[in-house]
Design a protein around this motif. Structure first.
Motif, PDB file in Angstrom:
ATOM      1  N   GLY A 129       0.796  -1.227   0.000  1.00 14.78           N
ATOM      2  CA  GLY A 129       0.000   0.000   0.000  1.00 14.78           C
ATOM      3  C   GLY A 129       0.824   1.271   0.000  1.00 14.78           C
TER       4      GLY A 129
ATOM      5  N   HIS B 175       0.706   4.067  -3.073  1.00 14.31           N
ATOM      6  CA  HIS B 175      -0.485   4.915  -3.011  1.00 14.31           C
ATOM      7  C   HIS B 175      -0.395   5.902  -1.847  1.00 14.31           C
ATOM      8  CE1 HIS B 175      -4.627   6.252  -2.905  1.00 14.31           C
ATOM      9  NE2 HIS B 175      -4.698   5.872  -1.644  1.00 14.31           N
TER      10      HIS B 175
ATOM     11  N   ALA C  51      -5.095  -2.084  -6.661  1.00  6.33           N
ATOM     12  CA  ALA C  51      -5.978  -0.954  -6.963  1.00  6.33           C
ATOM     13  C   ALA C  51      -7.026  -1.338  -8.002  1.00  6.33           C
ATOM     14  CB  ALA C  51      -5.139   0.226  -7.450  1.00  6.33           C
TER      15      ALA C  51
ATOM     16  N   PHE D 145       2.008   8.770  -2.591  1.00  2.00           N
ATOM     17  CA  PHE D 145       1.424   9.703  -3.557  1.00  2.00           C
ATOM     18  C   PHE D 145       0.336  10.545  -2.906  1.00  2.00           C
ATOM     19  CE2 PHE D 145      -1.622  10.786  -6.918  1.00  2.00           C
ATOM     20  CZ  PHE D 145      -0.772  11.406  -7.835  1.00  2.00           C
ATOM     21  N   ARG D 146      -0.506   9.906  -2.122  1.00  2.00           N
ATOM     22  CA  ARG D 146      -1.588  10.619  -1.424  1.00  2.00           C
ATOM     23  C   ARG D 146      -1.044  11.693  -0.506  1.00  2.00           C
ATOM     24  NH1 ARG D 146      -3.615   6.812   2.718  1.00  2.00           N
ATOM     25  NH2 ARG D 146      -1.741   7.655   3.737  1.00  2.00           N
TER      26      ARG D 146
ATOM     27  N   ASP E   2      -5.471   4.005 -10.215  1.00  4.82           N
ATOM     28  CA  ASP E   2      -4.333   4.445  -9.399  1.00  4.82           C
ATOM     29  C   ASP E   2      -3.050   4.556 -10.235  1.00  4.82           C
ATOM     30  OD1 ASP E   2      -3.434   5.396  -6.968  1.00  4.82           O
ATOM     31  OD2 ASP E   2      -2.666   3.464  -6.320  1.00  4.82           O
TER      32      ASP E   2
ATOM     33  N   SER F 271      -0.096   7.161  -9.025  1.00  8.01           N
ATOM     34  CA  SER F 271       0.844   6.805  -7.966  1.00  8.01           C
ATOM     35  C   SER F 271       1.909   5.840  -8.482  1.00  8.01           C
ATOM     36  CB  SER F 271       0.106   6.167  -6.783  1.00  8.01           C
ATOM     37  OG  SER F 271      -0.412   4.892  -7.120  1.00  8.01           O
TER      38      SER F 271
ATOM     39  N   HIS G 234     -10.159   0.679  -8.917  1.00  4.64           N
ATOM     40  CA  HIS G 234      -9.451   1.941  -9.143  1.00  4.64           C
ATOM     41  C   HIS G 234      -8.275   1.688 -10.069  1.00  4.64           C
ATOM     42  CE1 HIS G 234     -11.824   3.197  -5.709  1.00  4.64           C
ATOM     43  NE2 HIS G 234     -11.238   2.278  -4.962  1.00  4.64           N
TER      44      HIS G 234
ATOM     45  N   ALA H 141       0.834  -3.302  -6.288  1.00  4.47           N
ATOM     46  CA  ALA H 141       0.037  -2.119  -5.947  1.00  4.47           C
ATOM     47  C   ALA H 141      -0.997  -1.838  -7.029  1.00  4.47           C
ATOM     48  CB  ALA H 141       0.959  -0.915  -5.751  1.00  4.47           C
ATOM     49  N   GLN H 142      -0.591  -1.987  -8.283  1.00  8.53           N
ATOM     50  CA  GLN H 142      -1.512  -1.734  -9.389  1.00  8.53           C
ATOM     51  C   GLN H 142      -2.610  -2.787  -9.446  1.00  8.53           C
ATOM     52  OE1 GLN H 142       0.417  -0.594 -13.014  1.00  8.53           O
ATOM     53  NE2 GLN H 142      -1.260  -1.280 -14.294  1.00  8.53           N
TER      54      GLN H 142
END
Length: 208
Positions: free
Chosen positions: A83, A86, A119, A89-90, A126, A129, A124, A115-116
């Motif tokens: 995680g 993300h 998401a 980036f957030r 994403d 990110s 999502h 991660a991709q």
């Protein structure tokens, strides 16, 4: 959700059996920690905050079906940090935070694939990110491989660091400072370390 993540991860396979195995196992196990961390929050919603810290079930699974340390060393960091791209980036994290993350996983490209897939499995894309992390790691020279250590144990022992646990700790600190500071030169790195590792006595140090 896990089934969707597996399907998305399958689309990211590269036809490399060893890599693809790590990718698919990480996709299968990425949320296994939720079994131990899911609780109702004050608003009575089910939440699994911190599930990425709960790695015991994943470790047990790997020990049972894939004995040995090789896959664990590859997969468990991916589960722990899946995680993070993300989150960075957030939070609009700066380059040093991305550099620290690069040091925590054996393969940056696999981390971004997990991660991709995660998401996309949640509905999502994403993409931003993922692109951001890749661009920063490429800029810092941390994408395909991590840089070779500029400082060896012999270098630190020559400057007064004693063999043993202290030396190992000093080497880890030296490498982290090298990567986070993007150091390319041993001498400048040693000067940067002088205040962090008291045992180091540089040649022009008054203590020498």
């Amino acid at each position: 959700h896990t089934g969707k993540v597996l399907a998305e991860a399958a689309n990211l396979r590269q036809g490399q059996p060893a890599r693809d195995l790590i990718l698919m196992l990480a996709a299968l196990l990425h949320d296994l920690g939720k079994a131990d961390s899911t609780r109702r929050d004050p608003q009575n919603r089910w939440r699994a905050i911190g599930h990425e810290h709960s790695l015991a079930r994943a470790r047990d699974f790997l020990n049972r079906y894939f004995p040995g340390q090789h896959l664990q060393r590859q997969i468990l960091p991916l589960l722990r940090w899946h995680g993070a791209p993300h989150a960075l980036f957030r939070d609009r994290a700066k380059q040093p935070a991305y550099a620290r993350l690069a040091l925590r996983v054996p393969d940056r490209s696999l981390l971004l694939d997990i991660a991709q897939a995660d998401a996309r499995g949640a509905g999502h894309s994403d993409t931003a990110s993922i692109v951001r992390a890749r661009e920063i790691w490429q800029k810092l020279g941390l994408w395909e491989t991590l840089p070779e250590a500029l400082i060896r144990g012999a270098d630190l022992m020559d400057l007064g660091v004693l063999p043993g646990p202290e030396l190992g700790k000093a080497l880890r600190s030296a490498y982290q400072r090298q990567v986070l500071g993007n150091h390319q030169n041993k001498e400048t790195l040693l000067r940067a370390l002088h205040g962090l590792i008291p045992a180091i006595n540089l040649p022009n140090d008054p203590a020498c």
